[in-house]
Scaffold this motif. Structure first.
Motif, mmCIF file in Angstrom:
data_model
loop_
_atom_site.group_PDB
_atom_site.id
_atom_site.type_symbol
_atom_site.label_atom_id
_atom_site.label_comp_id
_atom_site.label_asym_id
_atom_site.label_seq_id
_atom_site.Cartn_x
_atom_site.Cartn_y
_atom_site.Cartn_z
ATOM 1 N N THR A 110 -4.951 -0.972 -8.507
ATOM 2 C CA THR A 110 -5.435 -2.240 -7.950
ATOM 3 C C THR A 110 -6.412 -2.916 -8.897
ATOM 4 O O THR A 110 -6.345 -4.131 -9.126
ATOM 5 N N ILE A 115 -10.072 -3.581 -2.678
ATOM 6 C CA ILE A 115 -10.115 -2.419 -3.580
ATOM 7 C C ILE A 115 -10.455 -1.159 -2.785
ATOM 8 O O ILE A 115 -9.821 -0.112 -2.936
ATOM 9 N N THR A 116 -11.444 -1.260 -1.921
ATOM 10 C CA THR A 116 -11.823 -0.116 -1.078
ATOM 11 C C THR A 116 -10.674 0.306 -0.168
ATOM 12 O O THR A 116 -10.446 1.496 0.058
ATOM 13 N N LYS A 148 -6.583 2.835 -6.046
ATOM 14 C CA LYS A 148 -7.660 1.972 -6.534
ATOM 15 C C LYS A 148 -7.533 1.669 -8.021
ATOM 16 O O LYS A 148 -7.822 0.556 -8.474
ATOM 17 N N THR A 149 -7.106 2.649 -8.813
ATOM 18 C CA THR A 149 -6.948 2.427 -10.257
ATOM 19 C C THR A 149 -5.924 1.333 -10.534
ATOM 20 O O THR A 149 -6.169 0.413 -11.324
ATOM 21 N N LYS A 157 0.832 -1.205 0.000
ATOM 22 C CA LYS A 157 0.000 0.000 0.000
ATOM 23 C C LYS A 157 0.866 1.256 0.000
ATOM 24 O O LYS A 157 0.555 2.242 -0.658
ATOM 25 N N SER A 184 -7.492 -0.030 -0.730
ATOM 26 C CA SER A 184 -6.268 0.272 -1.462
ATOM 27 C C SER A 184 -5.923 1.751 -1.413
ATOM 28 O O SER A 184 -6.804 2.611 -1.360
#
Length: 311
Positions: free
Chosen positions: A291, A282-283, A288-289, A250, A285
């Motif tokens: 991931t 995903i939430t 997000k893109t 992360k 992350s």
């Protein structure tokens, strides 16, 4: 804790160890061979049960020019031993030497000389080289024109020379010599319940982000990747410590300067999130893109890790 004070020396060499009494002597002998012995050797025993304590106590009775400090702690993994070391170190500089590695004979002398010539308030650390026992450099040396950088040093280093922006793709482990006051500005390496591994680059990433890093393009440590070391058992580390790996990925997804590094981190983040059973990766992350783009390859990596750890 056993050992004398640290007021007189500028650098602490710290060695986390766990049941390595059979090979720790190689590290000790390299300390004895140092051409400059103005250093402290801090041994963090991470719960050994093989006579390491008795061995170190014997060394402390011997005549040598450097100071040995010994600390025993409950087993928690190498990153917790790093945290203990960072809490205790009071010297201006510090450097890790693993229990199965050893210093080159002139390492301390060369590091202290380099620091005396290049010390600045904006510097948070120094990168030097590792070598194998036969003298071959691990990975590759730094380019001759790379003297310092600021911002990022994980796999890819961006720097300037004569007004030109350059990029160096690093290969192989390097030795980090940290400025202690910079190291202590950041929180400990995260510890997750039930896990005994987290990337040791955690504080280095933060220091690289906020400070200038100097380059000392010389080998100071000889390394050996042993069968019982973490480098040889990485697939199993993924399975046993997925939360720690997710935490590291992360950070890289958030701060890495190149799309390639962010996607690589995202692939691992997806795989390791699946190992944790986290359905909301995903939430959760930090990118997000990346991931979402990496999800298919992350699933494949997850399946590959499962396959390798069942063989």
């Amino acid at each position: 804790m056993l050992g004398k004070g640290t007021e007189m020396n500028l650098i602490t060499i710290f060695t986390p160890t766990y049941n390595r009494a059979y090979c720790l002597n190689k590290c000790y002998e390299s300390m004895k061979r140092q051409t400059c012995q103005d250093f402290d050797w801090l041994i963090i025993d991470d719960g050994s049960s093989d006579g390491t304590e008795q061995l170190v106590h014997q060394w402390m009775k011997e005549s040598h020019g450097f100071n040995i400090r010994y600390v025993y702690k409950e087993n928690g993994g190498m990153h917790t031993a790093y945290n203990t070391a960072y809490e205790m170190i009071e010297t201006e500089l510090s450097m890790n030497v693993d229990s199965d590695d050893y210093l080159t004979d002139t390492a301390v002398d060369e590091i202290l000389t380099f620091w005396s010539q290049n010390k600045r308030e904006d510097v948070g650390g120094i990168y030097a080289l590792d070598q194998y026992g036969d003298g071959q450099i691990v990975g590759c040396p730094f380019p001759d024109d790379l003297k310092e950088f600021h911002g990022w040093g994980y796999k890819t280093i961006y720097y300037e020379n004569n007004g030109k922006k350059k990029c160096h793709h690093n290969k192989g482990d390097k030795k980090f010599i940290g400025v202690t006051k910079a190291i202590k500005q950041y929180p400990p390496i995260p510890v997750f319940e039930g896990e005994k591994y987290h990337s040791l680059y955690y504080k280095q990433h933060l220091i690289e982000r906020d400070y200038t890093i100097l380059i000392f393009n010389r080998p100071v440590c000889a390394v050996e990747y042993m069968d019982d070391g973490s480098s040889k058992n990485m697939y199993y580390q993924y399975v046993r410590n997925p939360k720690g790996f997710c935490d590291e990925r992360k950070f890289v997804m958030q701060y890495a300067p190149s799309r390639k590094l962010r996607i690589e981190a995202a692939i691992h983040y997806v795989a390791e999130s699946l190992l944790t059973g986290n359905k909301h990766f995903i939430t959760d992350s930090t990118n997000k893109t990346a991931t979402i783009c990496a999800a298919p390859l992350g699933v494949l990596l997850y399946l590959w890790i499962r396959k390798k750890t069942k063989e």
